[in-house]
Scaffold this active site. Sequence first.
Site, PDB file in Angstrom:
ATOM      1  N   PHE A   1       0.812  -1.217   0.000  1.00  0.00           N
ATOM      2  CA  PHE A   1       0.000   0.000   0.000  1.00  0.00           C
ATOM      3  C   PHE A   1       0.843   1.264   0.000  1.00  0.00           C
ATOM      4  CE2 PHE A   1       0.713  -0.349   4.560  1.00  0.00           C
ATOM      5  CZ  PHE A   1       0.687   0.952   5.015  1.00  0.00           C
ATOM      6  N   LYS A   2       2.139   1.134   0.283  1.00  0.00           N
ATOM      7  CA  LYS A   2       2.999   2.317   0.333  1.00  0.00           C
ATOM      8  C   LYS A   2       3.209   2.978  -1.023  1.00  0.00           C
ATOM      9  CE  LYS A   2       3.475   1.924   4.607  1.00  0.00           C
ATOM     10  NZ  LYS A   2       4.554   1.584   5.464  1.00  0.00           N
TER      11      LYS A   2
END
Length: 430
Positions: free
Chosen positions: A106-107
């Site tokens: 998700f980064k």
Amino acid sequence: MNYYSLNHKAPNTTFENVVVKGLAPDKGLYFPESITPLPKAFFDNIDELSNSEIAFTAIKQFVSPEIPEDVLKTIVEETLSFDFPVVKLNDNISTLELFHGPTMAFKDVGARFMARCLGYFNKDNDNEVTVLVATSGDTGGAVANGFLGVKGVNVVILYPSGKVSDIQEKQLTTLGQNIKALEVNGTFDDCQAMVKTAFLDESLTSKMQLTSANSINVARWLPQLFYFMFAYKQLHKKYNDIVFSVPSGNFGNICAGMMAQQLGLPIKHFVASNNANNVVTRYLISQLYEPKPSVQTISNAMDVGAPSNFIRIEEIYKNNFEALKENLSSYSFTDEETKAALLEIYKNYGYVADPHGAVGYLGCKNYLKENPEAHCVFLETAHPTKFLDVVEEVIKEEQPLPEQIKSVMGKEKEATVISTYEDLKQFLLN
Ligand SMILES: Cc1ncc(COP(=O)(O)O)c(C=O)c1O
Ligand SMILES: N[C@@H](CCOP(=O)(O)O)C(=O)O
């Protein structure tokens, strides 16, 4: 938008300065001076908007006027060039897949958004910026990918030796060019502490412009609020009481979700799902905030003993413990429970989760025991093949590798081993 330091001993400053500096001079994290809720109609009609339109509207007040609207539109469109699907497991549980970006964690969104903001602020500037990052697994790879080849930016990633998965290590040590990796003899907390010390070390800051690409940096942290809106867009016509279970380590993601709620997103409740690194779970029981050195688990990216962003969460709730407890539950799970959950998800729903997502799933199950009317969405924060050993051992089935993972498999690791802050300083000065 101007921002203030949560240590309250530094002057308020602009979004541009906040991105370029990362941390305030008094070592505090920056927080926006105001949050203006969006109109109710925006949320009622959210399914008529594209992801880029949602993101643009949600983030505009936090980056204006430093980033002009036309530039912001481009930044948001380039950042969000992949999908964020919600997958239903049963009538009470869904998962929001946040792993469709280039490093499958998700980064990617925050890293890509921040790289573009920094690129914009640096466009007429010949000065080089050094981006320092501490990672427990995923931030490093996402930042390496997001900043690869960005003009005038050098990236230095610190990661704890032997405590990230093989694929995570490949993703952050093999890109070359403007990306350098430092393998630290210590934990993620040691890496994060070294990075924070560097920002305040005048013997370094007088010679180079340093900034952070951890969630310390507003431009890396705040875009994570988009996810909660993207999930709401897909679910609000089907369910009333939407709850998010967020696998949490540094607490940036869940705190961004709370910012979405401050903007008016109708979220009923948050669940902070933790592995054995459970300072917040303990806090909500005892009201004593007692960080401890992190311990190693199979959901390694959440192996954080002293979460950076908890202070931002306290700020949102004005340090009111009861108000926080109304809106946040937290549970902690062992590795054995996590493995059993991976298997259960696979057997019951034919879905392959990763260990972090499995912790989120367990958080949903605990919350639903007391609140059976809710619909709980756990965030699938990384692709299962980033944790191949654990996942294949548990579900006893070989997993096909996505292109993003295959592309780093055969590459050669390049990292410098360091042990102390002095080693980091020497590396940066050289
Ligand atoms: C896969 C994964 N899940 C969960 C987390 C925890 O997120 P946060 O640090 O924002 O709490 C991380 C680390 O950032 C991660 O990489
Ligand atoms: N879990 C993170 C740790 C750093 O979190 P950040 O959101 O502050 O960058 C990781 O995977 O590196």
